[in-house]
Each structure stands twice: as structure tokens, then as C-alpha cells.
Write a protein that holds these residues in place. Structure first.
Motif, PDB file in Angstrom:
ATOM      1  N   GLY A 191      50.226  42.436  67.859  1.00 22.80           N
ATOM      2  CA  GLY A 191      51.207  41.708  67.051  1.00 22.80           C
ATOM      3  C   GLY A 191      51.814  42.578  65.970  1.00 22.80           C
ATOM      4  O   GLY A 191      51.684  43.809  65.990  1.00 22.80           O
ATOM      5  N   PRO A 192      52.443  41.953  64.988  1.00 23.24           N
ATOM      6  CA  PRO A 192      53.127  42.698  63.927  1.00 23.24           C
ATOM      7  C   PRO A 192      52.158  43.221  62.874  1.00 23.24           C
ATOM      8  O   PRO A 192      50.936  43.008  62.948  1.00 23.24           O
ATOM      9  CB  PRO A 192      54.071  41.649  63.331  1.00 23.24           C
ATOM     10  CG  PRO A 192      53.358  40.361  63.553  1.00 23.24           C
ATOM     11  CD  PRO A 192      52.637  40.506  64.865  1.00 23.24           C
ATOM     12  N   THR A 193      52.721  43.886  61.889  1.00 20.79           N
ATOM     13  CA  THR A 193      51.954  44.457  60.780  1.00 20.79           C
ATOM     14  C   THR A 193      52.213  43.647  59.515  1.00 20.79           C
ATOM     15  O   THR A 193      53.302  43.115  59.308  1.00 20.79           O
ATOM     16  CB  THR A 193      52.364  45.927  60.553  1.00 20.79           C
ATOM     17  OG1 THR A 193      52.078  46.669  61.741  1.00 20.79           O
ATOM     18  CG2 THR A 193      51.625  46.546  59.385  1.00 20.79           C
ATOM     19  N   MET A 194      51.187  43.563  58.665  1.00 26.18           N
ATOM     20  CA  MET A 194      51.322  42.963  57.343  1.00 26.18           C
ATOM     21  C   MET A 194      50.988  44.025  56.301  1.00 26.18           C
ATOM     22  O   MET A 194      50.235  44.961  56.588  1.00 26.18           O
ATOM     23  CB  MET A 194      50.386  41.758  57.194  1.00 26.18           C
ATOM     24  CG  MET A 194      50.602  40.671  58.229  1.00 26.18           C
ATOM     25  SD  MET A 194      49.332  39.362  58.154  1.00 26.18           S
ATOM     26  CE  MET A 194      49.699  38.624  56.561  1.00 26.18           C
ATOM     27  N   TRP A 195      51.557  43.855  55.105  1.00 24.51           N
ATOM     28  CA  TRP A 195      51.370  44.837  54.053  1.00 24.51           C
ATOM     29  C   TRP A 195      50.755  44.189  52.815  1.00 24.51           C
ATOM     30  O   TRP A 195      51.458  43.531  52.036  1.00 24.51           O
ATOM     31  CB  TRP A 195      52.708  45.492  53.687  1.00 24.51           C
ATOM     32  CG  TRP A 195      53.245  46.349  54.783  1.00 24.51           C
ATOM     33  CD1 TRP A 195      53.073  47.690  54.951  1.00 24.51           C
ATOM     34  CD2 TRP A 195      54.040  45.913  55.896  1.00 24.51           C
ATOM     35  NE1 TRP A 195      53.701  48.115  56.091  1.00 24.51           N
ATOM     36  CE2 TRP A 195      54.308  47.049  56.691  1.00 24.51           C
ATOM     37  CE3 TRP A 195      54.549  44.674  56.292  1.00 24.51           C
ATOM     38  CZ2 TRP A 195      55.072  46.978  57.852  1.00 24.51           C
ATOM     39  CZ3 TRP A 195      55.296  44.592  57.453  1.00 24.51           C
ATOM     40  CH2 TRP A 195      55.554  45.739  58.218  1.00 24.51           C
ATOM     41  N   PRO A 196      49.447  44.348  52.598  1.00 16.74           N
ATOM     42  CA  PRO A 196      48.849  43.861  51.348  1.00 16.74           C
ATOM     43  C   PRO A 196      49.434  44.656  50.171  1.00 16.74           C
ATOM     44  O   PRO A 196      49.595  45.879  50.253  1.00 16.74           O
ATOM     45  CB  PRO A 196      47.359  44.175  51.521  1.00 16.74           C
ATOM     46  CG  PRO A 196      47.156  44.377  52.999  1.00 16.74           C
ATOM     47  CD  PRO A 196      48.440  44.943  53.501  1.00 16.74           C
ATOM     48  N   MET A 197      49.751  43.945  49.088  1.00 17.24           N
ATOM     49  CA  MET A 197      50.392  44.578  47.940  1.00 17.24           C
ATOM     50  C   MET A 197      49.740  44.077  46.649  1.00 17.24           C
ATOM     51  O   MET A 197      49.503  42.885  46.494  1.00 17.24           O
ATOM     52  CB  MET A 197      51.902  44.302  47.945  1.00 17.24           C
ATOM     53  CG  MET A 197      52.602  44.752  49.203  1.00 17.24           C
ATOM     54  SD  MET A 197      54.414  44.579  49.162  1.00 17.24           S
ATOM     55  CE  MET A 197      54.854  45.886  48.022  1.00 17.24           C
ATOM     56  N   TRP A 198      49.473  45.009  45.771  1.00 27.10           N
ATOM     57  CA  TRP A 198      48.776  44.743  44.520  1.00 27.10           C
ATOM     58  C   TRP A 198      49.677  45.135  43.366  1.00 27.10           C
ATOM     59  O   TRP A 198      50.339  46.178  43.393  1.00 27.10           O
ATOM     60  CB  TRP A 198      47.486  45.544  44.493  1.00 27.10           C
ATOM     61  CG  TRP A 198      46.631  45.383  43.266  1.00 27.10           C
ATOM     62  CD1 TRP A 198      46.546  46.243  42.216  1.00 27.10           C
ATOM     63  CD2 TRP A 198      45.705  44.329  43.006  1.00 27.10           C
ATOM     64  NE1 TRP A 198      45.632  45.786  41.299  1.00 27.10           N
ATOM     65  CE2 TRP A 198      45.092  44.612  41.753  1.00 27.10           C
ATOM     66  CE3 TRP A 198      45.317  43.185  43.691  1.00 27.10           C
ATOM     67  CZ2 TRP A 198      44.128  43.787  41.187  1.00 27.10           C
ATOM     68  CZ3 TRP A 198      44.359  42.352  43.126  1.00 27.10           C
ATOM     69  CH2 TRP A 198      43.771  42.655  41.893  1.00 27.10           C
ATOM     70  N   ARG A 199      49.671  44.321  42.318  1.00 28.96           N
ATOM     71  CA  ARG A 199      50.475  44.620  41.131  1.00 28.96           C
ATOM     72  C   ARG A 199      49.561  44.670  39.918  1.00 28.96           C
ATOM     73  O   ARG A 199      48.994  43.648  39.521  1.00 28.96           O
ATOM     74  CB  ARG A 199      51.567  43.582  40.918  1.00 28.96           C
ATOM     75  CG  ARG A 199      52.462  43.843  39.721  1.00 28.96           C
ATOM     76  CD  ARG A 199      53.420  42.689  39.513  1.00 28.96           C
ATOM     77  NE  ARG A 199      54.406  42.941  38.477  1.00 28.96           N
ATOM     78  CZ  ARG A 199      54.231  42.704  37.179  1.00 28.96           C
ATOM     79  NH1 ARG A 199      53.054  42.233  36.738  1.00 28.96           N
ATOM     80  NH2 ARG A 199      55.196  42.935  36.306  1.00 28.96           N
ATOM     81  N   ALA A 200      49.433  45.833  39.310  1.00 32.93           N
ATOM     82  CA  ALA A 200      48.701  45.944  38.050  1.00 32.93           C
ATOM     83  C   ALA A 200      49.596  45.433  36.919  1.00 32.93           C
ATOM     84  O   ALA A 200      50.817  45.598  36.957  1.00 32.93           O
ATOM     85  CB  ALA A 200      48.308  47.391  37.803  1.00 32.93           C
ATOM     86  N   PRO A 201      49.017  44.795  35.915  1.00 33.02           N
ATOM     87  CA  PRO A 201      49.832  44.301  34.799  1.00 33.02           C
ATOM     88  C   PRO A 201      50.475  45.445  34.042  1.00 33.02           C
ATOM     89  O   PRO A 201      49.927  46.542  33.966  1.00 33.02           O
ATOM     90  CB  PRO A 201      48.821  43.537  33.943  1.00 33.02           C
ATOM     91  CG  PRO A 201      47.489  44.118  34.290  1.00 33.02           C
ATOM     92  CD  PRO A 201      47.578  44.506  35.731  1.00 33.02           C
TER      93      PRO A 201
END
Length: 202
Positions: A191-201
Motif C-alpha cells: 500500500g501507500p506510505t505515511m509520514w509521522p511528523m513531530w513538532r517541537a514547541p
């Protein structure tokens, strides 16, 4: 002057605010339209007409569940919506079961996606953006950015990170512009790809 007043009124109606139960019909319709051709959703339910038929019940269950966190945002016209969970929020343990019942024979693919998501989900406290969607005819006009702003501003004020999974590569640049960084890739087998994304304050 009339044009200026009309423009000001229109801008006011598009300001993000916390959604209530009265907003759910519009929020559900918006999410169904926004995610109809999403790569991950399309992989879970490959048949287009079936996907369209199941979408109201699917997004209805999700929207009702996330409304309990009191971190769902919408615009007054209901054309864009964001579903957040706050730090420390307890998972709705019934939601996967309900969604599986909605998808029936396609539930196994959904559960596979949820399992992959859970394996990479951070344990550090954070705000979690589960869904952000805008009706197709209004995409690309800054509504998504506007809807993220209230929570991201709070993240910066309280020094709290934020997290999401981008399910479409075309959406990754939007989140990058708001301080998120790609932390990994979730490759769904076949299937497709997903991109986990994190944002630091900030």
C-alpha cells in the motif's frame, strides 16, 4: 464600502473556533469529501462507490469520538475541520471496533494501518492531530493553516510538542511550514506510505 463590509464578514465566518455537536453534520461531510481520494483511505476501501457510501458513518464515528476531547476546530461554514487529542487523553477503546463494523470486509486493512500507526506513536506527552480536512473546492486557501493555529499557539505557549501522520505526500509541505518534521516513514505492505511528523514547541 459594501464590498469591504462583505469581505470583513466573510473573513469572520472563516475564523477557526471549537466545534460543538451542532457542527458535526458539516464536519462529517467535510471529512468525507476531503479524504475521499486520500491514498491510505483509498487503500483501505478500494471500491470508490463503496468508500463514498461508508464515509458518513466512518467519519461520523471519528468526529463524535474526538468531539469528547474538546479539541475539534471548524469554521462557521463547515468547510474545514481539525480533530485533535490533547496530551494525556485516554484512547477511545470502542472506536476501532465501531470503525471495523462500519468497514466490514475492509476492516482488516484498517486495523493493519492502525497497528502500524500505534507502533510509531510517541509516548512523550503531545497534542495529536488525527485529521485535518478541507472541502476540495476550498483547498489551498490557508484554511488548514488557520485551523492548526489555535493549538500550535498553545503548544508554543505551554512548551508542548505536537504530532501527526501525513497520509499524503502532497500534504507534507504544509506541515513542514508549521514546524513539523518528518521522523520516519510508515510503509504499508502493498500500500501507500505515511509520514509521522513531530513538532517541537517554539
Amino acid at each position: 464600502m459594501n464590498n469591504l463590509v462583505a469581505a470583513t464578514a466573510n473573513t469572520a465566518t472563516l475564523r477557526p473556533r471549537k466545534a460543538t455537536a451542532a457542527d458535526l453534520p458539516a464536519v462529517i461531510e467535510t471529512l468525507a469529501l476531503a479524504f475521499y481520494d486520500d491514498p491510505v483511505v483509498s487503500w483501505c476501501v478500494e471500491d470508490g462507490p463503496r468508500r463514498r457510501q461508508l464515509s458518513p458513518a466512518f467519519y461520523g464515528a471519528v468526529a463524535e469520538s474526538y468531539l469528547a476531547y474538546d479539541e475539534t476546530y471548524a469554521v462557521d461554514k463547515g468547510i474545514s475541520a481539525a480533530l485533535w487529542a490533547p496530551p494525556g487523553a485516554a484512547d477511545d477503546e470502542q472506536l476501532p471496533t465501531v470503525l471495523g463494523q462500519v468497514l466490514e470486509e475492509d476492516a482488516d486493512r484498517l486495523f493493519e494501518v492502525f497497528g502500524l500507526m500505534a507502533a510509531t506513536h510517541p509516548v512523550q506527552p503531545h497534542y495529536y492531530l488525527f485529521l485535518l480536512g478541507t472541502r476540495p473546492h476550498r483547498q489551498g486557501r490557508g484554511l488548514g493553516s488557520s485551523l492548526m493555529a489555535p493549538v500550535l499557539e498553545r503548544c508554543d505557549r505551554d512548551q508542548m510538542p505536537a504530532y501527526l501522520e501525513a497520509t499524503s505526500e502532497r500534504n507534507v509541505p504544509l506541515y513542514l511550514r508549521h514546524g513539523f518534521e518528518v521522523t520516519a516513514e510508515i510503509e504499508i505492505p502493498g500500500g501507500p506510505t505515511m509520514w509521522p511528523m513531530w513538532r517541537a514547541p517554539r
